[in-house]
Design a protein around this motif. Structure first.
Motif, PDB file in Angstrom:
ATOM      1  N   ARG A   1     -42.371 -81.065  52.862  1.00 60.96           N
ATOM      2  CA  ARG A   1     -43.131 -79.839  52.619  1.00 60.96           C
ATOM      3  C   ARG A   1     -43.780 -79.786  51.242  1.00 60.96           C
ATOM      4  N   GLU A   2     -43.557 -80.803  50.416  1.00 59.93           N
ATOM      5  CA  GLU A   2     -44.166 -80.784  49.088  1.00 59.93           C
ATOM      6  C   GLU A   2     -44.413 -82.223  48.631  1.00 59.93           C
ATOM      7  N   GLU A   3     -45.166 -82.357  47.551  1.00 62.42           N
ATOM      8  CA  GLU A   3     -45.378 -83.678  46.966  1.00 62.42           C
ATOM      9  C   GLU A   3     -44.048 -84.212  46.446  1.00 62.42           C
ATOM     10  N   ILE A   4     -43.782 -85.467  46.749  1.00 66.43           N
ATOM     11  CA  ILE A   4     -42.486 -86.046  46.396  1.00 66.43           C
ATOM     12  C   ILE A   4     -42.587 -86.864  45.119  1.00 66.43           C
ATOM     13  N   ARG A   5     -41.547 -86.743  44.293  1.00 63.56           N
ATOM     14  CA  ARG A   5     -41.470 -87.508  43.057  1.00 63.56           C
ATOM     15  C   ARG A   5     -40.104 -88.185  42.971  1.00 63.56           C
ATOM     16  N   PRO A   6     -40.005 -89.271  42.214  1.00 64.17           N
ATOM     17  CA  PRO A   6     -38.755 -90.038  42.179  1.00 64.17           C
ATOM     18  C   PRO A   6     -37.663 -89.388  41.337  1.00 64.17           C
ATOM     19  N   LYS A   7     -37.137 -88.263  41.812  1.00 64.67           N
ATOM     20  CA  LYS A   7     -36.005 -87.634  41.154  1.00 64.67           C
ATOM     21  C   LYS A   7     -34.715 -88.282  41.649  1.00 64.67           C
ATOM     22  N   ARG A   8     -33.660 -88.131  40.855  1.00 64.75           N
ATOM     23  CA  ARG A   8     -32.391 -88.785  41.200  1.00 64.75           C
ATOM     24  C   ARG A   8     -31.910 -88.404  42.601  1.00 64.75           C
ATOM     25  N   ARG A   9     -31.969 -87.114  42.910  1.00 63.68           N
ATOM     26  CA  ARG A   9     -31.471 -86.671  44.212  1.00 63.68           C
ATOM     27  C   ARG A   9     -32.257 -87.314  45.345  1.00 63.68           C
ATOM     28  N   ASP A  10     -33.580 -87.421  45.160  1.00 66.58           N
ATOM     29  CA  ASP A  10     -34.415 -87.982  46.218  1.00 66.58           C
ATOM     30  C   ASP A  10     -34.231 -89.490  46.339  1.00 66.58           C
ATOM     31  N   LEU A  11     -34.101 -90.177  45.217  1.00 63.01           N
ATOM     32  CA  LEU A  11     -33.839 -91.610  45.264  1.00 63.01           C
ATOM     33  C   LEU A  11     -32.514 -91.880  45.979  1.00 63.01           C
ATOM     34  N   THR A  12     -31.522 -91.045  45.700  1.00 64.01           N
ATOM     35  CA  THR A  12     -30.221 -91.208  46.354  1.00 64.01           C
ATOM     36  C   THR A  12     -30.330 -90.965  47.853  1.00 64.01           C
ATOM     37  N   ALA A  13     -31.048 -89.920  48.241  1.00 63.68           N
ATOM     38  CA  ALA A  13     -31.223 -89.631  49.665  1.00 63.68           C
ATOM     39  C   ALA A  13     -31.936 -90.775  50.371  1.00 63.68           C
ATOM     40  N   HIS A  14     -32.961 -91.304  49.746  1.00 64.41           N
ATOM     41  CA  HIS A  14     -33.696 -92.437  50.308  1.00 64.41           C
ATOM     42  C   HIS A  14     -32.768 -93.621  50.543  1.00 64.41           C
ATOM     43  N   GLN A  15     -31.941 -93.940  49.541  1.00 66.68           N
ATOM     44  CA  GLN A  15     -31.051 -95.088  49.641  1.00 66.68           C
ATOM     45  C   GLN A  15     -29.936 -94.857  50.665  1.00 66.68           C
ATOM     46  N   GLU A  16     -29.451 -93.638  50.777  1.00 63.84           N
ATOM     47  CA  GLU A  16     -28.403 -93.351  51.756  1.00 63.84           C
ATOM     48  C   GLU A  16     -28.880 -93.605  53.184  1.00 63.84           C
ATOM     49  N   VAL A  17     -30.135 -93.259  53.453  1.00 65.16           N
ATOM     50  CA  VAL A  17     -30.686 -93.526  54.782  1.00 65.16           C
ATOM     51  C   VAL A  17     -30.731 -95.030  55.033  1.00 65.16           C
ATOM     52  N   GLN A  18     -31.202 -95.791  54.057  1.00 61.88           N
ATOM     53  CA  GLN A  18     -31.296 -97.243  54.230  1.00 61.88           C
ATOM     54  C   GLN A  18     -29.923 -97.857  54.493  1.00 61.88           C
ATOM     55  N   GLU A  19     -28.926 -97.432  53.720  1.00 65.16           N
ATOM     56  CA  GLU A  19     -27.598 -98.013  53.860  1.00 65.16           C
ATOM     57  C   GLU A  19     -26.966 -97.660  55.194  1.00 65.16           C
ATOM     58  N   ARG A  20     -27.169 -96.422  55.665  1.00 62.59           N
ATOM     59  CA  ARG A  20     -26.644 -96.031  56.977  1.00 62.59           C
ATOM     60  C   ARG A  20     -27.264 -96.897  58.075  1.00 62.59           C
ATOM     61  N   LEU A  21     -28.566 -97.091  58.005  1.00 60.89           N
ATOM     62  CA  LEU A  21     -29.242 -97.901  59.019  1.00 60.89           C
ATOM     63  C   LEU A  21     -28.835 -99.366  58.933  1.00 60.89           C
ATOM     64  N   MET A  22     -28.747 -99.880  57.734  1.00 62.64           N
ATOM     65  CA  MET A  22     -28.436-101.294  57.531  1.00 62.64           C
ATOM     66  C   MET A  22     -27.059-101.647  58.083  1.00 62.64           C
ATOM     67  N   ALA A  23     -26.140-100.686  58.101  1.00 58.42           N
ATOM     68  CA  ALA A  23     -24.794-100.951  58.596  1.00 58.42           C
ATOM     69  C   ALA A  23     -24.781-101.282  60.085  1.00 58.42           C
ATOM     70  N   ASP A  24     -25.842-100.902  60.810  1.00 59.14           N
ATOM     71  CA  ASP A  24     -25.866-101.081  62.262  1.00 59.14           C
ATOM     72  C   ASP A  24     -26.891-102.092  62.754  1.00 59.14           C
ATOM     73  N   GLY A  25     -27.612-102.736  61.851  1.00 61.20           N
ATOM     74  CA  GLY A  25     -28.598-103.710  62.314  1.00 61.20           C
ATOM     75  C   GLY A  25     -29.724-103.909  61.330  1.00 61.20           C
ATOM     76  N   ALA A  26     -30.678-104.734  61.737  1.00 66.53           N
ATOM     77  CA  ALA A  26     -31.791-105.082  60.858  1.00 66.53           C
ATOM     78  C   ALA A  26     -32.717-103.888  60.654  1.00 66.53           C
ATOM     79  N   VAL A  27     -33.222-103.758  59.423  1.00 64.55           N
ATOM     80  CA  VAL A  27     -34.175-102.697  59.091  1.00 64.55           C
ATOM     81  C   VAL A  27     -35.284-103.285  58.233  1.00 64.55           C
ATOM     82  N   LEU A  28     -36.423-102.638  58.312  1.00 65.74           N
ATOM     83  CA  LEU A  28     -37.515-102.902  57.376  1.00 65.74           C
ATOM     84  C   LEU A  28     -37.594-101.691  56.453  1.00 65.74           C
TER      85      LEU A  28
END
Length: 237
Positions: free
Chosen positions: A46-73
């Protein structure tokens, strides 16, 4: 509505996204869009996104959850599409390339290695090993006022520093690359760094790779290593 895109997976990926919220000040739930044999993992934005700590962490949490179950890009932080339809269209247009990349990365992860060396230690080593550098340094310390001496010494030291750092980085990279399928060398980002490399390692080579990292850390005197991984394979997408 604009959507933030985290990753691309195969449609068969379980995409366990329960409990994950996305980036942004008012984060929306993370969800998956399916197009044929592919999925994109997204959240409404809903807004322009900037690399704040909370957002970087959220981004990485999604990647790690997905990576645990298979290949991701995994996409780098900050990729925003105009709407769901635009994401689906890209998945359809580039399906073959994405599927091939997913197959290449299946059962593999990224490992990141940085190494640094104290410049003062390196300078002492150069003065110990180089007769010419030591002679010039002694003359300067003894009060020789020849204005050429500091420049001559600086040129010798700079050349020695560069040569020794390059040799060290090459040796460390070679030792680890033999246990990796691919690697990417980047310019060191911090002042004393001599090495900044990402390696793509198969899961069945993980233990051997980590043992080699540990051995290099113990055997390479005067060098500080920083290891991280397994990580989503950002460098190899």
């Amino acid at each position: 509505m604009p959507v933030y895109v985290y990753s691309i997976t195969a449609a068969a990926h379980p995409c366990r996204l329960d409990g994950l919220t996305g980036v942004g000040a008012d984060p929306a739930p993370v969800r998956a869009l399916t197009a044929g044999r592919l999925r994109a993992v997204v959240s409404d934005l809903r807004e322009e996104i900037r690399p704040k700590r909370r957002d970087l962490t959220a981004h990485q949490e999604v990647q790690e959850r997905l990576m645990a179950d298979g290949a991701v890009l995994p996409l780098q932080f900050g990729y925003v599409a105009p709407d769901d339809g635009a994401v689906v269209e890209v998945l359809q247009e580039r399906a073959d390339a994405y599927l091939a990349a997913l197959e290449r990365l299946r059962g593999r992860a990224e490992y990141h290695v940085k190494a640094s060396r104290e410049q003062d230690d390196l300078l002492r080593e150069i003065l110990r090993d180089s007769d010419r550098a030591r002679e010039l340094n002694d003359r300067i310390r003894a009060g020789d006022a020849d204005p050429r001496l500091p420049l001559m010494l600086g040129e010798i030291v700079a050349g020695e520093v560069r040569a020794r750092q390059e040799a060290l980085a090459a040796g460390l990279t070679e030792a680890l690359a033999s246990l990796a399928e691919d690697h990417r060398v980047r310019d060191p980002a911090e002042g004393d760094d001599v090495l900044n490399v990402s390696f793509l390692v198969r899961d069945d080579e993980k233990d051997a790779f980590l043992r080699t990292e540990s051995r290099l850390s113990e055997e390479t005197e005067g060098v500080e290593f920083r290891f991280s991984g397994p990580l989503p394979p950002y460098s190899f997408v």
